[in-house]
Design a protein around this motif. Sequence first.
Motif, PDB file in Angstrom:
ATOM      1  N   LEU A 133       0.967  -1.365  -0.177  1.00 60.86           N
ATOM      2  CA  LEU A 133       0.070   0.087  -0.080  1.00 60.86           C
ATOM      3  C   LEU A 133       0.976   1.124   0.010  1.00 60.86           C
ATOM      4  O   LEU A 133       0.380   2.268  -0.688  1.00 60.86           O
ATOM      5  N   ALA A 134       2.066   1.362   0.777  1.00 61.70           N
ATOM      6  CA  ALA A 134       2.966   2.426   0.640  1.00 61.70           C
ATOM      7  C   ALA A 134       3.411   2.660  -0.560  1.00 61.70           C
ATOM      8  O   ALA A 134       3.802   3.552  -1.042  1.00 61.70           O
ATOM      9  N   LEU A 135       3.937   1.517  -1.068  1.00 57.14           N
ATOM     10  CA  LEU A 135       4.425   1.728  -2.746  1.00 57.14           C
ATOM     11  C   LEU A 135       3.393   2.185  -3.489  1.00 57.14           C
ATOM     12  O   LEU A 135       3.912   2.980  -4.473  1.00 57.14           O
ATOM     13  N   CYS A 136       2.007   1.503  -3.470  1.00 57.32           N
ATOM     14  CA  CYS A 136       1.283   2.138  -4.503  1.00 57.32           C
ATOM     15  C   CYS A 136       0.740   3.782  -3.978  1.00 57.32           C
ATOM     16  O   CYS A 136       0.578   4.726  -5.153  1.00 57.32           O
ATOM     17  N   ARG A 137       0.862   4.262  -2.856  1.00 51.92           N
ATOM     18  CA  ARG A 137       0.584   5.611  -2.191  1.00 51.92           C
ATOM     19  C   ARG A 137       1.760   6.508  -3.044  1.00 51.92           C
ATOM     20  O   ARG A 137       1.434   7.437  -3.418  1.00 51.92           O
ATOM     21  N   GLY A 138       3.052   6.106  -2.779  1.00 50.15           N
ATOM     22  CA  GLY A 138       4.129   6.877  -3.404  1.00 50.15           C
ATOM     23  C   GLY A 138       4.184   6.927  -4.579  1.00 50.15           C
ATOM     24  O   GLY A 138       4.528   7.959  -5.508  1.00 50.15           O
ATOM     25  N   GLN A 139       3.718   5.773  -5.522  1.00 47.29           N
ATOM     26  CA  GLN A 139       3.850   5.817  -6.952  1.00 47.29           C
ATOM     27  C   GLN A 139       2.799   6.598  -7.495  1.00 47.29           C
ATOM     28  O   GLN A 139       2.930   7.555  -8.642  1.00 47.29           O
TER      29      GLN A 139
END
Length: 419
Positions: A410-416
Motif C-alpha cells: 500500500l505504501a508503494l502504491c501511494r508513493g507511485q
Amino acid sequence: MKTPVQDTRARPAAARLPRPERRFAYLGPEGTFTERALRSIPEAAGSLLTPAATAREALALACRGDVDAAMLPVHNTVAGTVPDTLRALAESPAPTVLREVVLGIEFALLVRPGTRLARIRTVSGHPHARRQVGGWLDRHVPQARWASAPSNAEAARRVRDGECDAAVAGEFTAAHYGLQPAATGIQDTAGATTRFLLCACSGRQSGPAPGPADRTSLIGRLDGRPEDIGGLLDGLRRHPFLRAVSLHLVPDGTSGSLLLADCPGRLDQEPTARAVGLLRLRVPGLRSLGSYPSAADPYDRHAPLDPFSPYDLCDLYERSKTMDTMATTGAGGPAEPAPEDIARLREQIDDLDRSLIGTLKQRLRTSREIQGLRTGRGGSQVDSGREQTIRGRYAEELGEGGAGLAEALLALCRGQSSR
C-alpha cells in the motif's frame, strides 16, 4: 537527678494508625446493576463508593486519583457491547483492568405507588435495557413512548420526580427511589448476563493475584465504520491463532470504530503473547488493558459469558509448533538436501519473482488510475476503509507476515500515485 527510663517495648504500629479507606467509583446513580457488581467484590466491603454520571467520568476519577478504581459495564449477552465504556477506555491515558465481574440480569418495570399499566405513557431506561425488554413492552404497554436515560437508576429517579411514568431497572432499584414494581422478570431472554470491568490507571492499584482463568484485553481505534471494516474482523476470527479471541467492534462516535479484543490467558504466557502480537500486527495502535482474573471458570463449559476456553489457544499453539516441526524434519528426522535440488528450486523462485514483479507493476498502474479518478472528483487519495480490508485479506491468506506485506504494498502504491 535520675534519667527517665525509656519504654523500649515494641508497640504495634497498625493499632495506632487508622486503616486507610478505599474508594471506588461506578456508573450511577445509586441503584444500578454496576453498583451491584461493585458491591459483589471483596474490595468494596467497607469502602467509599462514589456514583458517576458517565463511564468517562467514572474512569476520570480513577485516573486523577480521586478513587482507587472504577466499575464499568462492558458487554451484555443480549444487547451487546456498551459503546460508552469502550470510548472511555480508548480516551483514557493509561487504563488497566483489575478484575472482571459477571452478573445475571433481570428487569422490573418500576412505577410510583398506585400507577397501573394502562396509565403508563412514558417508559425510561438505558438503551441496553430497551433491547432486552422491547418485546415485553410492546405486548403489555404498547401505548408507552420510550425515553432513553444515561442509566436505569437515572430512569428511576425520573419516575420518582414525575418526569416519566415507568422505568426499566433492577427490582432492587425500587427501594432507592420510593417506587414499586408493576411487573418483574420482564426481560425477553432468560439467563442474560452483563460483564463488568474494574478499571484503574496504570500504577495506581494492583489487582487480585493471577488465577487459572485469566484474560488479557486490548483496545484500539480503527479507520472506518464497523460496517465498512467487517472483512478485517472476519479475517481475524478465521485465523487459527485468533479463533479463541473475542472481538467487539463499536462506532467511536465520529467516522471510525473502536475494537475491544479479549484474549484467554496472561501476557506472560507464550500462546497469549503470540495472539496479542498477531493482533497488533493486524491492527496497529492496539494497546493493552492488562491481564486480570476472569469471572468464568475455564473448566465450566456452562459458565456465563465465556466464548472461549483459555486452553483452546494453548492447544492451537502447541499443534502449530508440532506441525512446524514435522514440516521441517519430516517423519524420519532431519535430512540434508542435495545441492542440485536447491539450485532447481532457486530457479523456480527466480521465475516466480519475475512474475510477481510484473503483477506488482500492473497493480501500481491500476492504483494510480483509481487514485487519479478519486482526486479528480475532489476526493482523498487514500481510502482508509479499503486499505484495512486489504490488510485483513493479506493477513488471512499469508499469516503473520501478510499484514506487513500489505502495508509495504500500500505504501508503494501511494508513493507511485503521488509522483
